[in-house]
Design a protein around this motif. Structure first.
Motif, PDB file in Angstrom:
ATOM      1  N   TRP A 204       0.846  -1.205   0.000  1.00  0.00           N
ATOM      2  CA  TRP A 204       0.000   0.000   0.000  1.00  0.00           C
ATOM      3  C   TRP A 204       0.881   1.254   0.000  1.00  0.00           C
ATOM      4  O   TRP A 204       1.917   1.283   0.675  1.00  0.00           O
ATOM      5  CB  TRP A 204      -0.855   0.037   1.269  1.00  0.00           C
ATOM      6  CG  TRP A 204      -2.106  -0.772   1.241  1.00  0.00           C
ATOM      7  CD1 TRP A 204      -2.378  -1.844   0.444  1.00  0.00           C
ATOM      8  CD2 TRP A 204      -3.243  -0.575   2.084  1.00  0.00           C
ATOM      9  NE1 TRP A 204      -3.621  -2.331   0.739  1.00  0.00           N
ATOM     10  CE2 TRP A 204      -4.174  -1.568   1.744  1.00  0.00           C
ATOM     11  CE3 TRP A 204      -3.567   0.323   3.088  1.00  0.00           C
ATOM     12  CZ2 TRP A 204      -5.412  -1.674   2.377  1.00  0.00           C
ATOM     13  CZ3 TRP A 204      -4.796   0.223   3.727  1.00  0.00           C
ATOM     14  CH2 TRP A 204      -5.713  -0.759   3.359  1.00  0.00           C
ATOM     15  N   HIS A 206       2.107   4.721   1.354  1.00  0.00           N
ATOM     16  CA  HIS A 206       2.097   5.186   2.744  1.00  0.00           C
ATOM     17  C   HIS A 206       3.019   6.386   2.903  1.00  0.00           C
ATOM     18  O   HIS A 206       3.882   6.632   2.065  1.00  0.00           O
ATOM     19  CB  HIS A 206       2.508   4.060   3.692  1.00  0.00           C
ATOM     20  CG  HIS A 206       3.795   3.372   3.335  1.00  0.00           C
ATOM     21  ND1 HIS A 206       3.894   2.461   2.306  1.00  0.00           N
ATOM     22  CD2 HIS A 206       5.036   3.480   3.851  1.00  0.00           C
ATOM     23  CE1 HIS A 206       5.124   2.017   2.221  1.00  0.00           C
ATOM     24  NE2 HIS A 206       5.864   2.621   3.140  1.00  0.00           N
ATOM     25  N   GLU A 251      -8.932   2.261   5.942  1.00  0.00           N
ATOM     26  CA  GLU A 251      -7.491   2.411   5.713  1.00  0.00           C
ATOM     27  C   GLU A 251      -6.793   2.662   7.059  1.00  0.00           C
ATOM     28  O   GLU A 251      -7.295   2.212   8.088  1.00  0.00           O
ATOM     29  CB  GLU A 251      -7.280   3.492   4.645  1.00  0.00           C
ATOM     30  CG  GLU A 251      -7.912   2.998   3.330  1.00  0.00           C
ATOM     31  CD  GLU A 251      -7.960   3.994   2.195  1.00  0.00           C
ATOM     32  OE1 GLU A 251      -7.521   3.652   1.096  1.00  0.00           O
ATOM     33  OE2 GLU A 251      -8.464   5.113   2.396  1.00  0.00           O
ATOM     34  N   ARG A 279      -1.641   5.220   5.647  1.00  0.00           N
ATOM     35  CA  ARG A 279      -1.470   4.157   4.638  1.00  0.00           C
ATOM     36  C   ARG A 279      -2.823   3.869   4.010  1.00  0.00           C
ATOM     37  O   ARG A 279      -3.810   3.620   4.713  1.00  0.00           O
ATOM     38  CB  ARG A 279      -0.902   2.900   5.296  1.00  0.00           C
ATOM     39  CG  ARG A 279       0.365   3.238   6.089  1.00  0.00           C
ATOM     40  CD  ARG A 279       1.088   2.039   6.622  1.00  0.00           C
ATOM     41  NE  ARG A 279       2.167   2.485   7.500  1.00  0.00           N
ATOM     42  CZ  ARG A 279       3.366   1.927   7.577  1.00  0.00           C
ATOM     43  NH1 ARG A 279       3.642   0.877   6.844  1.00  0.00           N
ATOM     44  NH2 ARG A 279       4.286   2.398   8.400  1.00  0.00           N
ATOM     45  N   CYS A 280      -2.855   3.886   2.686  1.00  0.00           N
ATOM     46  CA  CYS A 280      -4.126   3.732   1.971  1.00  0.00           C
ATOM     47  C   CYS A 280      -3.978   2.768   0.798  1.00  0.00           C
ATOM     48  O   CYS A 280      -2.864   2.430   0.411  1.00  0.00           O
ATOM     49  CB  CYS A 280      -4.600   5.087   1.455  1.00  0.00           C
ATOM     50  SG  CYS A 280      -5.032   6.237   2.776  1.00  0.00           S
ATOM     51  N   GLU A 281      -5.125   2.390   0.241  1.00  0.00           N
ATOM     52  CA  GLU A 281      -5.089   1.392  -0.827  1.00  0.00           C
ATOM     53  C   GLU A 281      -4.535   1.924  -2.128  1.00  0.00           C
ATOM     54  O   GLU A 281      -3.936   1.190  -2.905  1.00  0.00           O
ATOM     55  CB  GLU A 281      -6.495   0.834  -1.056  1.00  0.00           C
ATOM     56  CG  GLU A 281      -6.706  -0.433  -0.267  1.00  0.00           C
ATOM     57  CD  GLU A 281      -8.007  -1.115  -0.601  1.00  0.00           C
ATOM     58  OE1 GLU A 281      -9.011  -0.688  -0.009  1.00  0.00           O
ATOM     59  OE2 GLU A 281      -8.015  -2.047  -1.415  1.00  0.00           O
ATOM     60  N   THR A 282      -4.750   3.213  -2.389  1.00  0.00           N
ATOM     61  CA  THR A 282      -4.248   3.798  -3.638  1.00  0.00           C
ATOM     62  C   THR A 282      -3.556   5.127  -3.333  1.00  0.00           C
ATOM     63  O   THR A 282      -3.804   5.745  -2.283  1.00  0.00           O
ATOM     64  CB  THR A 282      -5.398   4.069  -4.638  1.00  0.00           C
ATOM     65  OG1 THR A 282      -6.243   5.085  -4.059  1.00  0.00           O
ATOM     66  CG2 THR A 282      -6.222   2.827  -4.917  1.00  0.00           C
ATOM     67  N   ALA A 318       2.437   3.571  -4.156  1.00  0.00           N
ATOM     68  CA  ALA A 318       2.009   2.165  -4.257  1.00  0.00           C
ATOM     69  C   ALA A 318       3.047   1.363  -5.032  1.00  0.00           C
ATOM     70  O   ALA A 318       3.656   1.863  -5.970  1.00  0.00           O
ATOM     71  CB  ALA A 318       0.672   2.097  -4.979  1.00  0.00           C
ATOM     72  N   ALA A 342      -1.490  -8.829  -0.080  1.00  0.00           N
ATOM     73  CA  ALA A 342      -1.015  -7.440  -0.045  1.00  0.00           C
ATOM     74  C   ALA A 342      -0.505  -7.119   1.351  1.00  0.00           C
ATOM     75  O   ALA A 342      -0.873  -7.771   2.328  1.00  0.00           O
ATOM     76  CB  ALA A 342      -2.169  -6.499  -0.390  1.00  0.00           C
ATOM     77  N   GLN A 344       0.510  -3.731   4.110  1.00  0.00           N
ATOM     78  CA  GLN A 344       0.456  -2.293   4.399  1.00  0.00           C
ATOM     79  C   GLN A 344       1.783  -1.803   4.973  1.00  0.00           C
ATOM     80  O   GLN A 344       1.909  -0.649   5.350  1.00  0.00           O
ATOM     81  CB  GLN A 344      -0.682  -1.991   5.395  1.00  0.00           C
ATOM     82  CG  GLN A 344      -2.066  -2.249   4.874  1.00  0.00           C
ATOM     83  CD  GLN A 344      -2.412  -3.731   4.821  1.00  0.00           C
ATOM     84  OE1 GLN A 344      -1.975  -4.517   5.658  1.00  0.00           O
ATOM     85  NE2 GLN A 344      -3.190  -4.117   3.831  1.00  0.00           N
TER      86      GLN A 344
END
Ligand code: GLV
Ligand code: MN
Ligand code: MN
Length: 399
Positions: A204, A206, A251, A279-282, A318, A342, A344
């Motif tokens: 992810w 971050h 997130e 920290r996020c998915e995109t 990412a 995945a 993080q």
């Protein structure tokens, strides 16, 4: 087995007697002891040691020809960290070399075991500093400005540890064709799936962002509540807002470090500095979440009569790992399918991947799911499965 002997050797280095956690900050005595241990282990195996001017080191099994296969991880820890985050990858890499030699494997290309410096950013604030410098993701000029909490510059810290700093790309990665990092899993995904080993699909995006809240120092007793400009309140509200934003989007947002000035019990502080780890998915959702947290903080600052400024200190986009390589690692071995998951958490593997080196990661199950804490753990049986998985992988890549 060599794994267990090496694990025991490293066990006491930098461990706190009170918490059981590790303090292995880069260029400090415990981390340097780990590094000296690494050099000895390389020498004992006849690996040719090559270091760059950033503090990164690779022990090479010089064999065959063509581009090399690099493995390894890092030896530094967060403050009061666990035993496995980093060292598991280094120890497993050395043990995998031993296993390959026991199998009589003769590589057709060189295999290297790397130890990257300041992966955690626990001292100089920039995560994966060593791999960022060696790939050019961070410039020497920017790195030279970095200082630790005591104000010590990176170059001075390196010199004090006996290094001759020459920051920059260097040649360590010049012939690397593929990189594989083994790492303890830092969550519970593999526990939930009942798998000892997994393969990484992506990291992810971050980042770490410094939030400076400024207000007005004043007496804690005589200043009426309505007359205050208290940056601690603005901080507290912002921390709650960050938590809410992350919960809403599924997130992550964490304020894990804070400094108050003058940090006195009987004074309203003049300044609070707090570091947000988000920290996020995109990449887009990271930008969006940060903007929303900052907006809510500014809003509150307006009501408190304080000020807020936000400075990015360490941002990682990412990373999608090489999908074909991940699939091959996951299925092409005797132990059944390993899950592809995945993460993080940030890793040097992400930096090397972003620099265009085909990269893969192997994760070893962590029964507690806890990391960046003394409670981080892994069962020895799973660690040995990890060593075997890494040896199989290296055999395939360097066969
Ligand atoms: C490193 O472990 C990080 O993700 O902060
Ligand atoms: Mn790590
Ligand atoms: Mn870590």
């Amino acid at each position: 087995m060599s794994f267990e002997r090496m694990w025991q050797d490293l066990g006491p280095v930098g461990r706190s007697a009170s918490s059981g956690g590790y303090f292995r900050q880069p260029f400090g005595s415990a981390e340097r002891e780990c590094h000296a241990w690494f050099l000895e282990e390389c020498a004992a195996r006849g690996l040719e040691v090559e270091s760059d001017g950033n503090g990164n080191t690779v022990g090479w099994w010089r064999a065959g020809s063509g581009s090399s296969v690099l493995t390894g991880s890092h030896l530094d820890s967060v403050l009061d960290g666990g035993a496995y985050d980093g060292p598991l990858g280094v120890v497993s890499s050395l043990a995998a070399i031993d296993l390959l030699r026991d199998r009589g494997f003769v590589p057709s290309r060189p295999i290297g075991v790397g130890a990257f410096v300041e992966e955690e950013g626990s001292r100089f604030g920039l995560a994966c500093l060593g791999s960022r410098l060696m790939t050019g993701a961070t410039t020497p000029e920017a790195a030279q400005e970095l200082r630790d909490r005591d104000g010590v510059h990176l170059l001075d810290a390196m010199a004090a540890a006996g290094l001759d700093p020459q920051l920059g790309r260097g040649t360590l990665l010049d012939d690397v064709g593929v990189f594989v990092e083994l790492h303890v899993e830092q969550g519970r995904d593999l526990v939930d799936r009942g798998a000892a080993v997994g393969v990484a699909s992506e990291i992810w995006p971050h980042g770490r962002f410094r939030f400076d809240f400024t207000g007005e120092a004043n007496h804690a007793g005589t200043t009426r509540m309505e007359d205050r400009h208290d940056p601690m309140l603005t901080y507290a509200m912002t921390a709650l807002a960050a938590n809410k934003q992350a919960r809403l989007s599924g997130e992550r947002a964490t304020f894990g470090r804070i400094e108050a000035v003058p940090n006195g019990t009987n004074a309203v502080p003049s300044r609070v500095t707090a570091w947000l780890d988000a920290r996020c998915e995109t990449d887009e959702s990271l930008t969006r979440m940060l903007a929303e947290i900052e907006r809510l903080g500014q809003d509150r600052a307006g009501r408190d009569g304080t000020a807020l400024s936000v400075t990015p200190e360490s941002v990682s986009a990412a990373v999608g790992f090489d999908a074909d390589l991940a699939r091959r690692l996951a299925v092409d071995h005797a132990g059944g399918d390993w899950p592809i998951i995945a993460t993080q958490a940030g890793h040097d593997a992400g930096v090397l991947s972003a620099a265009g080196i085909p990269t893969a990661m192997l994760f070893v199950r962590n029964p507690t799911g806890v990391s960046h804490s003394p409670a981080e753990s892994a069962e020895i049986a799973d660690c040995l499965v990890g060593v075997e998985a890494l040896a199989d992988t290296l055999e395939r890549l360097a066969g």
